[in-house]
Motif scaffolding. Structure first.
Motif, short mmCIF file in Angstrom:
data_model
loop_
_atom_site.label_atom_id
_atom_site.label_comp_id
_atom_site.label_asym_id
_atom_site.label_seq_id
_atom_site.Cartn_x
_atom_site.Cartn_y
_atom_site.Cartn_z
N TYR A 189 -8.42 6.36 -2.14
CA TYR A 189 -7.17 7.11 -2.15
C TYR A 189 -6.86 7.74 -0.96
O TYR A 189 -5.54 7.74 -0.47
N VAL A 190 -7.79 8.03 -0.04
CA VAL A 190 -7.55 8.70 1.38
C VAL A 190 -7.24 7.29 2.13
O VAL A 190 -6.25 7.30 2.94
N VAL A 191 -7.76 5.97 1.80
CA VAL A 191 -7.20 4.87 2.74
C VAL A 191 -5.75 4.80 2.42
O VAL A 191 -4.86 4.29 3.26
N ILE A 192 -5.46 4.31 1.21
CA ILE A 192 -4.10 3.94 0.93
C ILE A 192 -3.12 4.86 1.04
O ILE A 192 -2.04 4.64 1.72
N LEU A 193 -3.31 6.22 0.94
CA LEU A 193 -2.32 7.21 1.23
C LEU A 193 -2.05 7.33 2.76
O LEU A 193 -1.03 7.74 3.20
N LEU A 194 -3.33 7.47 3.32
CA LEU A 194 -2.94 7.59 5.08
C LEU A 194 -2.50 6.14 5.52
O LEU A 194 -1.72 6.26 6.54
N LEU A 195 -2.71 5.13 5.06
CA LEU A 195 -2.58 3.96 5.47
C LEU A 195 -1.39 3.12 5.05
O LEU A 195 -1.04 2.01 5.52
N GLY A 196 -0.97 3.61 3.80
CA GLY A 196 0.12 2.89 3.06
C GLY A 196 1.16 2.55 3.62
O GLY A 196 1.73 1.44 3.91
N ASN A 197 1.78 3.61 4.53
CA ASN A 197 3.22 3.37 5.21
C ASN A 197 2.89 2.56 6.27
O ASN A 197 3.78 1.79 6.80
N GLN A 198 1.74 2.55 7.14
CA GLN A 198 1.38 1.61 8.09
C GLN A 198 1.21 0.25 7.61
O GLN A 198 1.62 -0.85 8.42
N MET A 199 0.85 0.09 6.47
CA MET A 199 0.58 -1.14 5.87
C MET A 199 1.90 -1.90 5.66
O MET A 199 2.13 -2.91 6.06
N LEU A 200 2.89 -1.08 5.06
CA LEU A 200 4.25 -1.48 4.94
C LEU A 200 4.98 -1.63 6.00
O LEU A 200 5.68 -2.66 6.41
N THR A 201 4.80 -1.29 7.28
CA THR A 201 5.75 -1.25 8.57
C THR A 201 4.96 -2.26 9.58
O THR A 201 5.22 -2.19 10.63
N SER A 202 3.78 -2.62 9.22
CA SER A 202 3.00 -3.42 10.25
C SER A 202 3.63 -4.70 10.32
O SER A 202 3.60 -5.18 11.47
N THR A 203 4.48 -5.17 9.56
CA THR A 203 5.37 -6.49 10.00
C THR A 203 6.61 -6.27 10.22
O THR A 203 7.21 -6.96 10.70
#
Length: 414
Positions: A189-203
């Motif tokens: 949960y911590v990884v997905i919630l913290l990094l989810g938006n960054q995963m989305l905008t990485s490309t």
């Protein structure tokens, strides 16, 4: 050359993220808030303890009447109190200010209310009257029992040790066996919630800056996507360490002030199979969600449009919690099985079942394979979408165009 490029991508992405001011502001704001809250709680608890202690030690004049016969006159005298001739006279004395407080004990203090009358000394200091009245009643009752052991039993302060056995006749681990594997769920949960938006905008950053075509002339898209995924994982570790710091400091140095329970590691039961399954489910789920969000970022032209899909993805990881009682009590029900095998609810459901020992070895292997296979497929799709979407800056990438059918590929080959 590919290895060199992968290392270059990872180094560049991690360095670029960790050197951004907004990253550290977003990362540190939660630990700072936690630290402020911890400090306020420590100060408040210290103030409350000192206030309660001062109220217990504070001396004031009082009288009492006792219809129950429980109150011990000797204890009252030692506390500086006297027996009132009548309740009405004592209340009148309190109103005049010649007496600080009056306690009226009923015939049955266990069921009826003890009435306390006192001179107003402030909303917080007024609590001293009730504290003393209760203490007198408790001390008198214990004195009448006359046996310290019986007094302890009456208060309910009885130490109990419970032992439960599993189906194999071995001692069950209890809550101590649930905590270690559920840590993987917390990390997920911590990884997905913290990094989810960054995963989305990485490309999306490269697309919005119109530099994808230039990047792809010197770098393989597979290397770029894999490098971004690895760098996200490294950044996630940094964020988790920063988030964990105030928790560790608070527990080590302010555990008593925060009224935190003592953590006895001896009570933790670590099952190697559960820990291996938990780790693989975490990695597989992270791979699937990362690949999906990167693919979404490759399709959408702007972060605003991608945010709608992001909300749906975040909702999927919370859906299993609506059936958490069913997951724990009846893990073989239809809805739990659906959550267990649906790819985007599987990580949370399987991690919950793994923690509560209801995930069979066959189910565990099946879900792990599902997560890794789909994660690999989605990453491959994300690479193709990113390559095709490098020239689409103003509209969404068409999946039918980016993922050609076999017939179309055969015709092209011919």
């Amino acid at each position: 050359m590919a290895r060199y490029n992968l290392g270059t991508v990872i180094s560049f992405e991690v360095t670029r993220t960790l050197t951004k001011r907004r990253f550290w502001i977003a990362t540190l704001i939660v630990p700072v808030i936690i630290g402020i809250v911890v400090a306020l709680i420590v100060v408040a608890n210290s103030s409350t303890d000192s206030t309660v202690q001062s109220q217990k030690d504070q001396k004031f004049t009082f009288s009492y009447t006792d219809a129950s016969g429980v109150i011990d006159p000797a204890i009252v005298k030692a506390a500086g109190g006297t027996k009132a001739s009548s309740g009405s006279a004592a209340i009148a004395a309190v109103k005049r200010g010649s007496l600080d407080a009056y306690f009226a004990y009923p015939a049955n203090p266990a069921k009826e209310q003890t009435r306390v009358y006192g001179v107003d000394t402030g909303i917080f200091d007024n609590g001293k009257y009730s504290s003393v009245a209760t203490q007198l009643l408790t001390s008198s009752a214990e004195a009448k029992v006359g046996d310290a052991r019986l007094s302890t039993l009456v208060r309910g302060d009885v130490p109990v040790t419970a032992v439960a056995y599993d189906g194999s006749g071995n001692v069950a681990g209890g809550i101590g066996s649930v905590i270690p594997p559920l840590l993987f769920l917390a990390i997920f949960y911590v990884v997905i919630l913290l990094l989810g938006n960054q995963m989305l905008t990485s490309t999306l950053e490269e697309k919005e800056n119109r530099v994808t075509e230039m990047i792809l002339t010197t770098l393989n898209p597979t290397t770029l996507i894999v490098g971004k995924v690895v760098s996200l994982f490294i950044v996630g570790i940094v964020q988790m360490l920063v988030f964990a710091l105030p928790v560790v400091v608070g527990y080590l140095f302010f555990r008593t002030s925060l009224n935190l329970p003592e953590l006895d590691l001896a009570n933790l039961h670590v099952d190697p199979w559960q820990m291996i399954v938990g780790a693989l489910l975490l990695i597989g789920g992270f791979t699937l969600f990362t690949g999906t969000l990167v693919a979404v970022g490759a399709i959408m032209p702007t972060a605003k449009e991608a945010g709608q899909i992001f909300g749906v993805m975040m909702a999927l990881i919370f859906v299993p919690f609506y059936a958490v009682t069913l997951i724990v009590s009846d893990p073989h029900s239809l809805i739990v099985q659906v959550f267990t095998w649906f790819p985007y609810s599987a990580p949370v459901t399987a991690l919950l079942r793994n923690g509560f020992s209801s995930l069979s070895p066959g189910e565990a292997i099946g879900v792990i394979v599902e997560q890794f296979v789909l994660g690999f497929v989605v990453l491959r799709v994300a690479v193709r979408l990113f390559r095709f979407g490098s020239i689409e800056y103003s509209k969404k990438v068409s999946l039918s165009a980016a993922l050609p059918s076999r017939r179309r590929e055969a015709s092209r080959a011919a």
